[in-house]
Design a protein around this motif. Structure first.
Motif, PDB file in Angstrom:
ATOM      1  N   SER A  89      34.216  61.763  19.962  1.00 24.69           N
ATOM      2  CA  SER A  89      34.140  61.501  21.273  1.00 24.69           C
ATOM      3  C   SER A  89      35.395  61.671  21.881  1.00 24.69           C
ATOM      4  O   SER A  89      36.674  61.654  21.317  1.00 24.69           O
ATOM      5  N   LYS A  90      35.177  62.262  23.143  1.00 28.10           N
ATOM      6  CA  LYS A  90      36.514  62.200  24.051  1.00 28.10           C
ATOM      7  C   LYS A  90      37.137  61.009  24.497  1.00 28.10           C
ATOM      8  O   LYS A  90      36.296  60.391  24.907  1.00 28.10           O
ATOM      9  N   THR A  91      38.293  60.935  24.465  1.00 32.90           N
ATOM     10  CA  THR A  91      38.758  59.626  25.002  1.00 32.90           C
ATOM     11  C   THR A  91      39.544  59.885  26.280  1.00 32.90           C
ATOM     12  O   THR A  91      40.018  61.001  26.617  1.00 32.90           O
ATOM     13  N   TYR A  92      39.923  58.904  26.926  1.00 28.99           N
ATOM     14  CA  TYR A  92      40.933  59.018  28.068  1.00 28.99           C
ATOM     15  C   TYR A  92      42.078  59.524  27.808  1.00 28.99           C
ATOM     16  O   TYR A  92      42.835  60.350  28.741  1.00 28.99           O
ATOM     17  N   ALA A  93      42.633  58.991  26.758  1.00 30.43           N
ATOM     18  CA  ALA A  93      43.812  59.470  26.096  1.00 30.43           C
ATOM     19  C   ALA A  93      43.935  61.102  26.116  1.00 30.43           C
ATOM     20  O   ALA A  93      44.766  61.877  26.496  1.00 30.43           O
ATOM     21  N   ASP A  94      42.749  61.709  25.401  1.00 28.64           N
ATOM     22  CA  ASP A  94      42.707  63.037  25.285  1.00 28.64           C
ATOM     23  C   ASP A  94      42.841  63.848  26.732  1.00 28.64           C
ATOM     24  O   ASP A  94      43.230  64.856  26.653  1.00 28.64           O
ATOM     25  N   ILE A  95      41.811  63.395  27.700  1.00 29.77           N
ATOM     26  CA  ILE A  95      41.819  63.838  28.996  1.00 29.77           C
ATOM     27  C   ILE A  95      43.298  63.836  29.564  1.00 29.77           C
ATOM     28  O   ILE A  95      43.673  64.767  30.098  1.00 29.77           O
ATOM     29  N   TYR A  96      44.065  62.751  29.527  1.00 26.30           N
ATOM     30  CA  TYR A  96      45.516  62.604  30.166  1.00 26.30           C
ATOM     31  C   TYR A  96      46.145  63.659  29.297  1.00 26.30           C
ATOM     32  O   TYR A  96      47.045  64.489  30.009  1.00 26.30           O
ATOM     33  N   GLN A  97      46.222  63.777  28.102  1.00 19.91           N
ATOM     34  CA  GLN A  97      46.979  64.779  27.373  1.00 19.91           C
ATOM     35  C   GLN A  97      46.727  66.297  27.743  1.00 19.91           C
ATOM     36  O   GLN A  97      47.743  67.016  27.869  1.00 19.91           O
ATOM     37  N   GLU A  98      45.499  66.523  27.800  1.00 21.11           N
ATOM     38  CA  GLU A  98      45.021  67.647  28.314  1.00 21.11           C
ATOM     39  C   GLU A  98      45.640  68.012  29.660  1.00 21.11           C
ATOM     40  O   GLU A  98      46.103  69.116  29.961  1.00 21.11           O
ATOM     41  N   SER A  99      45.677  67.139  30.767  1.00 19.03           N
ATOM     42  CA  SER A  99      46.298  67.321  31.930  1.00 19.03           C
ATOM     43  C   SER A  99      47.713  67.777  31.956  1.00 19.03           C
ATOM     44  O   SER A  99      48.133  68.369  32.930  1.00 19.03           O
ATOM     45  N   ILE A 100      48.405  66.841  31.096  1.00 19.66           N
ATOM     46  CA  ILE A 100      49.828  66.999  30.853  1.00 19.66           C
ATOM     47  C   ILE A 100      50.123  68.324  30.286  1.00 19.66           C
ATOM     48  O   ILE A 100      50.838  69.327  31.154  1.00 19.66           O
ATOM     49  N   ASP A 101      49.631  68.975  29.376  1.00 18.15           N
ATOM     50  CA  ASP A 101      49.361  70.201  28.777  1.00 18.15           C
ATOM     51  C   ASP A 101      49.210  71.233  29.778  1.00 18.15           C
ATOM     52  O   ASP A 101      50.109  72.290  30.170  1.00 18.15           O
ATOM     53  N   ASP A 102      48.061  71.148  30.700  1.00 17.46           N
ATOM     54  CA  ASP A 102      47.691  72.086  31.698  1.00 17.46           C
ATOM     55  C   ASP A 102      49.077  72.131  32.520  1.00 17.46           C
ATOM     56  O   ASP A 102      49.517  73.220  33.051  1.00 17.46           O
ATOM     57  N   ALA A 103      49.563  71.112  33.079  1.00 21.54           N
ATOM     58  CA  ALA A 103      50.471  71.109  34.037  1.00 21.54           C
ATOM     59  C   ALA A 103      51.817  71.618  33.530  1.00 21.54           C
ATOM     60  O   ALA A 103      52.425  72.422  34.329  1.00 21.54           O
ATOM     61  N   VAL A 104      52.309  71.320  32.248  1.00 19.87           N
ATOM     62  CA  VAL A 104      53.457  71.831  31.846  1.00 19.87           C
ATOM     63  C   VAL A 104      53.199  73.458  31.596  1.00 19.87           C
ATOM     64  O   VAL A 104      54.161  74.335  31.951  1.00 19.87           O
TER      65      VAL A 104
END
Length: 116
Positions: A89-104
């Motif tokens: 399952s995808k977690t909110y932590a996964d979504i947050y990590q992905e958004s940080i990776d995308d921003a970086v």
């Protein structure tokens, strides 16, 4: 979300809580700990209906009906039991990590493009 949806959701939640309260004490305690764990870990599916939590109550009702102790159902490592339930399952932590990776990655790309 309409008012009707909110009312329906509230009725479903109350019925769910009633099912939990009907479980033996040890099952209720472990269910509440699992619920806390999921709220902290944040599987996305937890907020989409009550499928995961209802499934746990189903499992617990079955175990209690068979006269099993709750740890016979979950195993002695309840956190591992929870992790196994949400491993794909995808977690909110996964979504947050992905958004940080995308921003970086976007920032780094802008810097490297400017250097060229």
């Amino acid at each position: 979300m309409s008012i009707q949806d909110m009312i329906k959701g509230k009725k479903e939640w109350r019925a769910h809580v009633a099912r939990v309260k009907a479980l033996p004490q040890d099952y209720q305690f472990v269910y509440k700990e699992i619920q806390k764990y999921f709220f902290k870990v944040g599987p996305v599916e937890l907020t989409e209906g009550m499928g995961l939590l209802s499934g746990i109550v189903d499992l617990f009702e079955e175990g209690a009906a068979l006269g099993k102790g709750v740890l016979e159902v979950t195993g002695s490592d309840v956190a591992a039991f929870c992790d196994d339930l949400i491993k794909d399952s995808k977690t909110y932590a996964d979504i947050y990590q992905e958004s940080i990776d995308d921003a970086v990655n976007k920032s780094i790309k802008k810097v490297t493009d400017k250097k060229k």
